[in-house]
Design a protein around this motif. Structure first.
Motif, PDB file in Angstrom:
ATOM      1  N   ASN A   1       0.817  -1.219   0.000  1.00 33.23           N
ATOM      2  CA  ASN A   1       0.000   0.000   0.000  1.00 33.23           C
ATOM      3  C   ASN A   1       0.848   1.265   0.000  1.00 33.23           C
TER       4      ASN A   1
ATOM      5  N   GLU B   1       2.085   2.076  -3.450  1.00 30.45           N
ATOM      6  CA  GLU B   1       1.016   2.670  -4.242  1.00 30.45           C
ATOM      7  C   GLU B   1       0.998   4.187  -4.076  1.00 30.45           C
ATOM      8  N   LEU B   2       1.262   4.653  -2.872  1.00 29.32           N
ATOM      9  CA  LEU B   2       1.244   6.089  -2.600  1.00 29.32           C
ATOM     10  C   LEU B   2       2.470   6.812  -3.155  1.00 29.32           C
TER      11      LEU B   2
ATOM     12  N   ILE C   1       1.979   8.901  -6.476  1.00 34.02           N
ATOM     13  CA  ILE C   1       1.041  10.011  -6.605  1.00 34.02           C
ATOM     14  C   ILE C   1       1.589  11.246  -5.905  1.00 34.02           C
TER      15      ILE C   1
ATOM     16  N   ASP D   1      -4.687   4.176   5.089  1.00 35.26           N
ATOM     17  CA  ASP D   1      -6.020   4.113   4.482  1.00 35.26           C
ATOM     18  C   ASP D   1      -6.671   5.485   4.418  1.00 35.26           C
TER      19      ASP D   1
ATOM     20  N   ARG E   1      -5.101   7.108   1.456  1.00 33.38           N
ATOM     21  CA  ARG E   1      -5.565   6.424   0.241  1.00 33.38           C
ATOM     22  C   ARG E   1      -7.010   6.812  -0.079  1.00 33.38           C
TER      23      ARG E   1
ATOM     24  N   LYS F   1      -7.148  10.283  -1.524  1.00 34.22           N
ATOM     25  CA  LYS F   1      -6.587  10.303  -2.875  1.00 34.22           C
ATOM     26  C   LYS F   1      -7.356   9.399  -3.838  1.00 34.22           C
ATOM     27  N   ASP F   2      -8.519   8.929  -3.428  1.00 35.59           N
ATOM     28  CA  ASP F   2      -9.393   8.068  -4.252  1.00 35.59           C
ATOM     29  C   ASP F   2      -8.705   6.794  -4.718  1.00 35.59           C
ATOM     30  N   LEU F   3      -7.923   6.182  -3.838  1.00 38.60           N
ATOM     31  CA  LEU F   3      -7.258   4.920  -4.168  1.00 38.60           C
ATOM     32  C   LEU F   3      -8.006   3.715  -3.609  1.00 38.60           C
ATOM     33  N   ILE F   4      -8.999   3.981  -2.751  1.00 40.64           N
ATOM     34  CA  ILE F   4      -9.831   2.878  -2.252  1.00 40.64           C
ATOM     35  C   ILE F   4     -11.284   3.283  -2.315  1.00 40.64           C
TER      36      ILE F   4
END
Length: 77
Positions: A17, A20-21, A24, A68, A71, A74-77
């Motif tokens: 996770n 993933e950040l 961005i 979370d 996330r 940032k509209d990742l979940i």
């Protein structure tokens, strides 16, 4: 699944996770939250070495919560 397996699984998910950040753009506050999450993940490793599995699990759980939040923002979940 025992405590060590669960904590190990959560540490691996945390690494996934957080990567993933990295791809961005984040603001200063977002970066501060991510840094706090990293600190809690490091605390997890510290408490694992001390065989304090309850505290280790609490640390990684809190680290996930912080990630979370970013996330979600940032509209990742």
């Amino acid at each position: 699944m025992d405590a060590l397996e669960r904590i190990d699984k959560d540490l691996k998910l945390f690494e996934k996770n957080i990567k993933e950040l990295e791809s961005i753009k984040m603001g200063v506050k977002d970066e501060k939250i991510v840094d706090m999450a990293r600190s809690y993940a490091q605390d997890t490793t510290y408490y694992l070495e001390k065989e304090d599995y309850l505290t280790a699990f609490g640390c990684i759980t809190y680290a996930h919560g912080l990630l979370d939040a970013v996330r979600l923002i940032k509209d990742l979940i």
